[in-house]
Enzyme design. Structure first.
Site, PDB file in Angstrom:
ATOM      1  CE  LYS A  52      -3.841  -2.414   2.183  1.00 47.21           C
ATOM      2  NZ  LYS A  52      -4.644  -2.698   3.376  1.00 47.21           N
ATOM      3  CD  GLN A  96      -3.563  -4.443   6.449  1.00 43.07           C
ATOM      4  OE1 GLN A  96      -3.724  -3.381   5.852  1.00 43.07           O
ATOM      5  NE2 GLN A  96      -3.936  -5.599   5.937  1.00 43.07           N
ATOM      6  CG  ASP A 119      -9.576  -0.182   5.137  1.00 44.50           C
ATOM      7  OD1 ASP A 119      -9.204  -0.608   4.036  1.00 44.50           O
ATOM      8  OD2 ASP A 119      -8.925  -0.331   6.194  1.00 44.50           O
TER       9      ASP A 119
HETATM   10  N1  GUN Z   1      -6.871  -6.931   6.210  1.00 45.46           N
HETATM   11  C1  GUN Z   1      -7.208  -7.648   5.111  1.00 45.46           C
HETATM   12  N2  GUN Z   1      -7.756  -6.854   4.171  1.00 45.46           N
HETATM   13  C2  GUN Z   1      -7.779  -5.606   4.688  1.00 45.46           C
HETATM   14  C3  GUN Z   1      -8.217  -4.355   4.187  1.00 45.46           C
HETATM   15  O1  GUN Z   1      -8.739  -4.218   3.078  1.00 45.46           O
HETATM   16  N3  GUN Z   1      -8.041  -3.291   5.020  1.00 45.46           N
HETATM   17  C4  GUN Z   1      -7.512  -3.412   6.252  1.00 45.46           C
HETATM   18  N4  GUN Z   1      -7.413  -2.314   7.000  1.00 45.46           N
HETATM   19  N5  GUN Z   1      -7.095  -4.566   6.747  1.00 45.46           N
HETATM   20  C5  GUN Z   1      -7.226  -5.662   5.966  1.00 45.46           C
END
Ligand code: GUN
Length: 291
Positions: A52, A96, A119
């Site tokens: 990311k 996350q 998100d």
């Molecule tokens: N863990 C797995 N997928 C995601 C996501 O799209 N966002 C976040 N914050 N954590 C995750």
């Protein structure tokens, strides 16, 4: 059978976003700024967050990575979330997941200001999406919709079966596919669904989001169906440098020959999730969702 190339589409979207960022900056505007909070040292989470941050660089965003040890308290983490909610330069941020067991993920999700929730996990964003208001939409379902659109796959009037009802994928996916833009007739199948094989075999579009490697076999797929594989289970492998490889929910080798379109793992849905997150951050920077 045509392979849906998520890597290629994601690269195209990133290029489009990079262009928009250049135009914003050329006009004296501010670079979008994404922050990510990473708790602990889970291998998968480390990799995802690193991707990311790298993607932010590629499109010209500012990014900030904030790390905590997995001994951090819920209170400390909520304190940081509140700080970011009020940070004038940060347009959007993510925490996350998964988080250590002593921290309530739901409490953290609800602490994030909806207008910075890139998100799309906050109940306000989920609710707004359900009733068709502008909202941040979670990355995986948004990425899948984008793949279907960019491959000009007809969804209107089609029978779409989604396996899995998670808050992050299955449930929002079912809403998006049933909305006016997509116009599919949607079935959400899950662990208590009777005769799952028969239900899946009637799908024109089958979306597998169970998290169980090789779950979908050829006998569950109709000839000519579109199959979207959301599975990304990390399994040990001696064929890769990292010692891991990703496995999808679909038994690709036997299912692919029956499909009109199918997403591979890796390189299908996965890369699209980052493109979606960048898109949400661009929208957050432009105050395009919450005006
Ligand atoms: N863990 C797995 N997928 C995601 C996501 O799209 N966002 C976040 N914050 N954590 C995750």
């Amino acid at each position: 059978m045509e392979l849906i190339d998520g890597k290629k589409i994601s690269a195209e979207i990133k290029e489009e976003i990079a262009h928009k960022v250049k135009a914003i900056v050329a006009q004296g505007g501010k670079r979008p700024h994404l922050a990510a909070i990473l708790v602990g040292h889970d291998g998968g989470s480390e990799t995802y967050v690193a991707h990311k941050v790298k993607a932010c660089e590629q499109v010209g965003f500012e990014s900030t990575l904030i790390r905590f040890e997995d001994t951090v308290t819920e209170e400390e983490l909520i304190g940081k979330v509140h700080e970011l909610n009020h940070h004038s330069d940060i347009d959007g941020f993510i925490v996350q997941l998964p988080l250590p067991k002593h921290i309530s993920e739901q409490k953290i999700i609800e602490a994030v200001a909806p207008e910075k929730d890139v998100d799309g996990f906050h109940p306000i964003n989920v609710g707004r999406m359900v009733i068709g208001l502008p909202a941040f939409i979670s990355a995986t379902p948004f990425g899948i919709v984008e793949l279907l659109k960019r491959y000009s796959i007809e969804t209107s009037g089609k029978n779409c079966v989604i396996i899995g009802r998670s808050n992050i994928v299955g449930r929002p996916m079912s809403v998006l596919m049933s909305q006016k833009e997509m116009n599919a007739t949607v079935t959400v199948a899950h662990s208590r669904t009777k005769d799952l094989k028969k239900v899946c075999a009637e799908a024109d579009i089958l979306i597998a989001a169970i998290g169980s490697p090789d779950f979908v076999t050829a006998d569950m797929v109709k000839e000519g169906a579109v199959v979207i594989d959301v599975g990304t289970t990390r399994v040990k492998s001696d064929q890769t440098k990292s010692g891991w490889k990703l496995k999808g929910d679909v038994k690709f080798d036997e299912v692919a020959p029956k499909c009109s379109y199918i997403t591979p793992v890796p390189g299908g849905v996965g890369p699209m999730t980052i493109a979606s997150l960048l898109n949400n951050t661009l929208l957050a920077g432009a105050k395009a969702v919450y005006k």
